[in-house]
Design an enzyme around this catalytic site. Structure first.
Site, short mmCIF file in Angstrom:
data_model
loop_
_atom_site.label_atom_id
_atom_site.label_comp_id
_atom_site.label_asym_id
_atom_site.label_seq_id
_atom_site.Cartn_x
_atom_site.Cartn_y
_atom_site.Cartn_z
N ASP A 209 -11.55 36.65 15.26
CA ASP A 209 -10.09 36.39 15.12
C ASP A 209 -9.35 36.95 16.33
O ASP A 209 -9.92 37.65 17.15
CB ASP A 209 -9.58 37.09 13.85
CG ASP A 209 -9.91 38.58 13.87
OD1 ASP A 209 -10.96 38.94 13.32
OD2 ASP A 209 -9.15 39.38 14.47
N ASP A 211 -6.82 39.06 16.03
CA ASP A 211 -6.05 40.17 15.47
C ASP A 211 -4.66 39.66 15.08
O ASP A 211 -4.59 38.67 14.36
CB ASP A 211 -6.02 41.35 16.47
CG ASP A 211 -5.70 42.66 15.77
OD1 ASP A 211 -6.22 42.86 14.65
OD2 ASP A 211 -4.92 43.44 16.30
N1 ADE Z 1 -13.09 43.11 12.49
C1 ADE Z 1 -12.93 41.77 12.65
N2 ADE Z 1 -11.68 41.49 13.08
C2 ADE Z 1 -11.03 42.67 13.20
C3 ADE Z 1 -9.73 43.04 13.60
N3 ADE Z 1 -8.84 42.13 13.97
N4 ADE Z 1 -9.41 44.35 13.59
C4 ADE Z 1 -10.32 45.28 13.24
N5 ADE Z 1 -11.57 44.99 12.82
C5 ADE Z 1 -11.92 43.69 12.81
#
Ligand code: ADE
Length: 272
Positions: A209, A211
């Site tokens: 992703d 974030d």
């Molecule tokens: N693991 C997968 N995506 C994450 C994110 N955006 N922040 C922290 N841990 C994660």
């Protein structure tokens, strides 16, 4: 000469290693408490492998509740010389979209409620963490990724947050502005403890992703992560199988001394 034993720590979505042969479960006692699960032992192409799912069977341990010391300790007792960490992460860079594998080489430790050393009162040691990733392992991983046709970006900083909540927008923008590559919740103190245990360590951070900083993507949710996780897990398993098949059978001394980190770290007098 030391025989190489490859350790694999699986993160979210990676709870087994399908390519393993001669599979058996091994429960190893640790004075540091209970590891996340018994080790799964086996071989790939004759190379001994020890696999440990970091979050436990059924994903029952949250990042803050993982007993990192017990995990590294049982891997050490199993003879692991070289350790690969597989984990999901969020991305801070447009050019690292979901599905990208990042072979990170630096960490920013933002955790604050985890036991992060085997040393302390009575026996004090300070290992170097200037270069947390073993360059030789990093090269083997890059070669395995190339051989499997898996796009893997070499180098980058992994921000390790405490969690379990995801970052605020202000935090996400700050890390992005600072130029870091990815964020996750589990590579610290794992990398520090591996160094204290004199195990060579390298990490494959698998982007799921963006974030929450990206103006054209919604803030990350667990559903988003799970959607990408399965295809990442398939590629990660292929990567590990290739790495193991091509891995040197004798442990190669680490060029930066990860495998003898304590030679220069102990400060407590032996007679103390
Ligand atoms: N693991 C997968 N995506 C994450 C994110 N955006 N922040 C922290 N841990 C994660």
């Amino acid at each position: 000469m030391t025989h190489a034993v490859l350790g694999i720590i699986g993160g979210s979505g990676i709870y087994d290693l399908p390519g393993l042969e001669d599979v058996r479960e091994e429960t190893i006692q640790s004075p540091w408490g209970e590891p996340s699960a018994p080790l799964t032992r086996g071989v790939i192409g004759g190379l001994p492998i020890a696999f440990l799912p970091r979050h436990g069977k059924g994903h029952v341990f949250s990042p803050s509740d993982i007993n990192y010391r017990a995990n590294i300790d049982v891997l050490k007792r199993a003879g692991v010389t070289d350790l690969i960490s597989l984990s999901a992460c969020g991305s801070f860079k447009e050019e690292l979209p979901p599905g990208t594998f990042v072979l990170v080489d630096q960490f920013l430790d933002r955790t604050y409620r985890r036991e992060s050393s085997f040393f302390g009162k009575g026996c004090v040691a300070h290992v170097s963490m200037a270069h947390p990733v073993s360059p030789r392992l990093h090269v083997h991983l890059a070669a395995a990724a190339e051989a499997e046709g898996i796009a893997a970006v070499r180098g980058g900083t992994y921000v390790c947050m405490e969690g379990p909540q995801f970052s605020s927008l202000a935090e996400s923008l700050t890390y992005k502005e600072q130029g870091h590559s990815v964020i996750g919740m589990t590579n610290m103190p794992e990398a520090k403890l591996a160094r204290e245990a004199e195990i060579c360590y390298a990490s494959v951070a698998m982007v799921t992703d963006y974030d929450c900083w990206h103006p054209h993507h919604e803030a990350v949710t667990v559903q988003d992560i799970i959607r990408v996780l399965n295809s990442n897990a398939g590629k990660a398993k292929a990567l590990v199988a290739r790495l193991a098949r091509d891995f040197p059978r004798e442990h190669e001394p680490c060029p930066i001394g990860s495998d003898k980190a304590l030679d220069t770290a102990l400060i407590t007098a032996p007679e103390a």
